[in-house]
Design a protein around this motif. Structure first.
Motif, PDB file in Angstrom:
ATOM      1  N   LEU A   1       0.838  -1.196   0.000  1.00  0.00           N
ATOM      2  CA  LEU A   1       0.000   0.000   0.000  1.00  0.00           C
ATOM      3  C   LEU A   1       0.878   1.253   0.000  1.00  0.00           C
ATOM      4  O   LEU A   1       1.995   1.240   0.510  1.00  0.00           O
ATOM      5  CB  LEU A   1      -0.914   0.007   1.221  1.00  0.00           C
ATOM      6  N   THR A   2       0.359   2.332  -0.564  1.00  0.00           N
ATOM      7  CA  THR A   2       1.101   3.589  -0.618  1.00  0.00           C
ATOM      8  C   THR A   2       0.447   4.616   0.299  1.00  0.00           C
ATOM      9  O   THR A   2      -0.703   5.006   0.098  1.00  0.00           O
ATOM     10  CB  THR A   2       1.138   4.149  -2.055  1.00  0.00           C
ATOM     11  N   ILE A   3       1.198   5.043   1.318  1.00  0.00           N
ATOM     12  CA  ILE A   3       0.706   6.053   2.251  1.00  0.00           C
ATOM     13  C   ILE A   3       0.941   7.423   1.628  1.00  0.00           C
ATOM     14  O   ILE A   3       2.064   7.764   1.254  1.00  0.00           O
ATOM     15  CB  ILE A   3       1.424   5.944   3.606  1.00  0.00           C
ATOM     16  N   ASP A   4      -0.120   8.219   1.536  1.00  0.00           N
ATOM     17  CA  ASP A   4      -0.029   9.481   0.804  1.00  0.00           C
ATOM     18  C   ASP A   4       0.122  10.696   1.709  1.00  0.00           C
ATOM     19  O   ASP A   4       1.011  11.509   1.526  1.00  0.00           O
ATOM     20  CB  ASP A   4      -1.274   9.654  -0.065  1.00  0.00           C
ATOM     21  N   HIS A   5      -0.746  10.843   2.689  1.00  0.00           N
ATOM     22  CA  HIS A   5      -0.693  12.024   3.549  1.00  0.00           C
ATOM     23  C   HIS A   5      -1.452  11.740   4.837  1.00  0.00           C
ATOM     24  O   HIS A   5      -2.030  10.663   5.007  1.00  0.00           O
ATOM     25  CB  HIS A   5      -1.300  13.246   2.845  1.00  0.00           C
ATOM     26  N   ALA A   6      -1.417  12.715   5.751  1.00  0.00           N
ATOM     27  CA  ALA A   6      -2.131  12.557   7.015  1.00  0.00           C
ATOM     28  C   ALA A   6      -2.605  13.912   7.514  1.00  0.00           C
ATOM     29  O   ALA A   6      -2.021  14.955   7.195  1.00  0.00           O
ATOM     30  CB  ALA A   6      -1.236  11.905   8.058  1.00  0.00           C
ATOM     31  N   ASP A   7      -3.662  13.885   8.304  1.00  0.00           N
ATOM     32  CA  ASP A   7      -4.120  15.061   9.040  1.00  0.00           C
ATOM     33  C   ASP A   7      -3.782  14.833  10.504  1.00  0.00           C
ATOM     34  O   ASP A   7      -4.017  13.734  11.039  1.00  0.00           O
ATOM     35  CB  ASP A   7      -5.632  15.257   8.888  1.00  0.00           C
ATOM     36  N   GLN A   8      -3.239  15.850  11.147  1.00  0.00           N
ATOM     37  CA  GLN A   8      -2.734  15.657  12.498  1.00  0.00           C
ATOM     38  C   GLN A   8      -3.055  16.863  13.372  1.00  0.00           C
ATOM     39  O   GLN A   8      -3.011  18.006  12.914  1.00  0.00           O
ATOM     40  CB  GLN A   8      -1.215  15.461  12.427  1.00  0.00           C
ATOM     41  N   SER A   9      -3.383  16.592  14.627  1.00  0.00           N
ATOM     42  CA  SER A   9      -3.625  17.670  15.590  1.00  0.00           C
ATOM     43  C   SER A   9      -2.752  17.455  16.811  1.00  0.00           C
ATOM     44  O   SER A   9      -2.340  16.324  17.109  1.00  0.00           O
ATOM     45  CB  SER A   9      -5.102  17.715  16.007  1.00  0.00           C
ATOM     46  N   LEU A  10      -2.449  18.546  17.528  1.00  0.00           N
ATOM     47  CA  LEU A  10      -1.574  18.485  18.698  1.00  0.00           C
ATOM     48  C   LEU A  10      -2.173  19.336  19.805  1.00  0.00           C
ATOM     49  O   LEU A  10      -2.606  20.465  19.565  1.00  0.00           O
ATOM     50  CB  LEU A  10      -0.179  18.987  18.328  1.00  0.00           C
ATOM     51  N   GLU A  11      -2.192  18.805  21.020  1.00  0.00           N
ATOM     52  CA  GLU A  11      -2.649  19.583  22.164  1.00  0.00           C
ATOM     53  C   GLU A  11      -1.997  19.049  23.434  1.00  0.00           C
ATOM     54  O   GLU A  11      -1.460  17.929  23.458  1.00  0.00           O
ATOM     55  CB  GLU A  11      -4.174  19.530  22.298  1.00  0.00           C
ATOM     56  N   ALA A  12      -2.012  19.841  24.484  1.00  0.00           N
ATOM     57  CA  ALA A  12      -1.437  19.439  25.771  1.00  0.00           C
ATOM     58  C   ALA A  12      -2.535  18.837  26.646  1.00  0.00           C
ATOM     59  O   ALA A  12      -3.643  19.370  26.728  1.00  0.00           O
ATOM     60  CB  ALA A  12      -0.819  20.640  26.463  1.00  0.00           C
ATOM     61  N   VAL A  13      -2.215  17.708  27.296  1.00  0.00           N
ATOM     62  CA  VAL A  13      -3.136  17.062  28.226  1.00  0.00           C
ATOM     63  C   VAL A  13      -2.330  16.578  29.430  1.00  0.00           C
ATOM     64  O   VAL A  13      -1.099  16.617  29.422  1.00  0.00           O
ATOM     65  CB  VAL A  13      -3.876  15.867  27.576  1.00  0.00           C
ATOM     66  N   LEU A  14      -3.032  16.130  30.459  1.00  0.00           N
ATOM     67  CA  LEU A  14      -2.386  15.580  31.650  1.00  0.00           C
ATOM     68  C   LEU A  14      -2.542  14.071  31.660  1.00  0.00           C
ATOM     69  O   LEU A  14      -3.611  13.547  31.347  1.00  0.00           O
ATOM     70  CB  LEU A  14      -2.989  16.183  32.917  1.00  0.00           C
ATOM     71  N   VAL A  15      -1.480  13.358  32.049  1.00  0.00           N
ATOM     72  CA  VAL A  15      -1.540  11.898  32.062  1.00  0.00           C
ATOM     73  C   VAL A  15      -2.298  11.382  33.279  1.00  0.00           C
ATOM     74  O   VAL A  15      -2.346  12.032  34.323  1.00  0.00           O
ATOM     75  CB  VAL A  15      -0.128  11.261  32.060  1.00  0.00           C
ATOM     76  N   THR A  16      -2.884  10.201  33.108  1.00  0.00           N
ATOM     77  CA  THR A  16      -3.498   9.504  34.225  1.00  0.00           C
ATOM     78  C   THR A  16      -2.390   8.786  35.010  1.00  0.00           C
ATOM     79  O   THR A  16      -1.238   8.733  34.576  1.00  0.00           O
ATOM     80  CB  THR A  16      -4.506   8.471  33.727  1.00  0.00           C
ATOM     81  N   ALA A  17      -2.755   8.219  36.123  1.00  0.00           N
ATOM     82  CA  ALA A  17      -1.779   7.480  36.935  1.00  0.00           C
ATOM     83  C   ALA A  17      -1.210   6.294  36.152  1.00  0.00           C
ATOM     84  O   ALA A  17      -0.004   6.015  36.206  1.00  0.00           O
ATOM     85  CB  ALA A  17      -2.426   7.004  38.230  1.00  0.00           C
ATOM     86  N   ALA A  18      -2.080   5.591  35.409  1.00  0.00           N
ATOM     87  CA  ALA A  18      -1.629   4.433  34.637  1.00  0.00           C
ATOM     88  C   ALA A  18      -0.681   4.856  33.514  1.00  0.00           C
ATOM     89  O   ALA A  18       0.345   4.213  33.264  1.00  0.00           O
ATOM     90  CB  ALA A  18      -2.832   3.687  34.066  1.00  0.00           C
ATOM     91  N   GLU A  19      -1.017   5.951  32.825  1.00  0.00           N
ATOM     92  CA  GLU A  19      -0.164   6.445  31.740  1.00  0.00           C
ATOM     93  C   GLU A  19       1.171   6.944  32.274  1.00  0.00           C
ATOM     94  O   GLU A  19       2.224   6.744  31.662  1.00  0.00           O
ATOM     95  CB  GLU A  19      -0.890   7.554  30.981  1.00  0.00           C
ATOM     96  N   ALA A  20       1.131   7.588  33.447  1.00  0.00           N
ATOM     97  CA  ALA A  20       2.358   8.094  34.063  1.00  0.00           C
ATOM     98  C   ALA A  20       3.313   6.949  34.386  1.00  0.00           C
ATOM     99  O   ALA A  20       4.533   7.068  34.203  1.00  0.00           O
ATOM    100  CB  ALA A  20       2.020   8.875  35.332  1.00  0.00           C
ATOM    101  N   ALA A  21       2.765   5.829  34.857  1.00  0.00           N
ATOM    102  CA  ALA A  21       3.606   4.678  35.190  1.00  0.00           C
ATOM    103  C   ALA A  21       4.290   4.118  33.945  1.00  0.00           C
ATOM    104  O   ALA A  21       5.460   3.727  33.981  1.00  0.00           O
ATOM    105  CB  ALA A  21       2.763   3.598  35.866  1.00  0.00           C
ATOM    106  N   ILE A  22       3.571   4.079  32.826  1.00  0.00           N
ATOM    107  CA  ILE A  22       4.141   3.563  31.577  1.00  0.00           C
ATOM    108  C   ILE A  22       5.235   4.488  31.055  1.00  0.00           C
ATOM    109  O   ILE A  22       6.292   4.037  30.608  1.00  0.00           O
ATOM    110  CB  ILE A  22       3.034   3.399  30.519  1.00  0.00           C
ATOM    111  N   LEU A  23       4.993   5.797  31.126  1.00  0.00           N
ATOM    112  CA  LEU A  23       5.939   6.778  30.584  1.00  0.00           C
ATOM    113  C   LEU A  23       7.052   7.132  31.561  1.00  0.00           C
ATOM    114  O   LEU A  23       7.990   7.854  31.202  1.00  0.00           O
ATOM    115  CB  LEU A  23       5.194   8.044  30.171  1.00  0.00           C
ATOM    116  N   ASP A  24       6.931   6.667  32.789  1.00  0.00           N
ATOM    117  CA  ASP A  24       7.930   6.951  33.826  1.00  0.00           C
ATOM    118  C   ASP A  24       8.011   8.451  34.108  1.00  0.00           C
ATOM    119  O   ASP A  24       9.097   9.042  34.149  1.00  0.00           O
ATOM    120  CB  ASP A  24       9.302   6.401  33.423  1.00  0.00           C
ATOM    121  N   VAL A  25       6.838   9.068  34.278  1.00  0.00           N
ATOM    122  CA  VAL A  25       6.757  10.482  34.645  1.00  0.00           C
ATOM    123  C   VAL A  25       5.813  10.599  35.841  1.00  0.00           C
ATOM    124  O   VAL A  25       5.025   9.688  36.110  1.00  0.00           O
ATOM    125  CB  VAL A  25       6.226  11.345  33.476  1.00  0.00           C
TER     126      VAL A  25
END
Length: 242
Positions: free
Chosen positions: A176-200
């Protein structure tokens, strides 16, 4: 040292002074740098000037602040990722001389929720592969990535293949040929579970990236939701004047 006659701002000169100490190995990874008071006395400047220099280096990932203990050399710079082109995580890390890796957290073939159906423009009853991974660079967690791909586009996808570069698999194995993408970016706060995975710390700010990628014919290939460590990543974009 500091040149008071220079047009270069004092905080920036202090910033470069600290960087030179690190570059010349006078300060090594894990070393505690002098306090703001010590720098203030050394350079005869205001504490605010010193603080701006230090915080610039903290924001760049070069220094690390530990509450109640001081500021230390982290030995890391933030990874810069351009928002001007479409590339996968593995490609980005390899291009920066780092070793990419993934830890597979979940792999399922499911009927997706309505929000995913809408983003992927799926028909009724269509299934997707839901892949959740921790993305690592040089064995350090960088992001949590959850990807949804229509099962009809990658019918032979296996658990093992899903934990490698998906873009490589899609283009080389599926043709398959990947052509383009639409992307958005924003700041959020991690949950306790996400923090444990990311080590933050729990409640740390992270960068949420949501991306829909499309094939050459216009069909939606993937919807990906990624949480990037804000202390390790910064995103760059070139803005041409119209």
């Amino acid at each position: 040292m500091i040149d008071r006659r220079s047009p270069v701002p004092m905080y920036y000169q202090i910033e470069k002074y600290i960087e030179d100490l690190i570059e010349n190995k006078n300060l090594k990874q894990g070393d505690r740098i002098p306090s703001e008071r010590e720098f203030t006395e050394q350079f005869q400047v205001s504490r605010m000037t010193v603080r701006q220099a230090v915080m610039d280096l903290v924001n760049a990932g070069i220094l690390l602040r530990r509450k109640g203990k001081g500021t230390f050399v982290s030995g890391q710079r933030k990874i810069e990722k351009s928002l001007n082109g479409l590339s996968g995580f593995s490609e980005d890390m390899i291009n920066r001389g780092m070793k990419p890796d993934s830890k597979l957290l979940d792999f399922q073939k499911i009927r997706p929720p309505a929000s995913v159906v809408k983003r992927l423009s799926l028909g009724e009853g269509e299934e997707v592969y839901a892949i959740k991974r921790t993305r690592l660079a040089d064995d350090r967690p960088m992001a949590i990535e959850t990807t949804f791909i229509p099962a009809s586009l990658v019918p032979g996808l296996t658990r093992q293949a899903s934990n490698q570069s998906l873009y490589d698999y899609i283009e080389k194995e599926c043709g398959l040929t990947i052509d383009h993408a639409d992307q958005s970016l924003e700041a959020v706060l991690v949950t306790a579970a996400e923090a444990a995975i990311l080590d933050v710390p729990k409640g740390s700010p992270v960068l949420l990236i949501e991306r829909c990628a499309y094939l050459a014919g216009g069909k939606t290939l993937e919807y990906t939701r990624s949480l990037y460590r804000a202390d390790r990543y910064k995103f760059m974009i070139r803005l041409p004047r119209e």
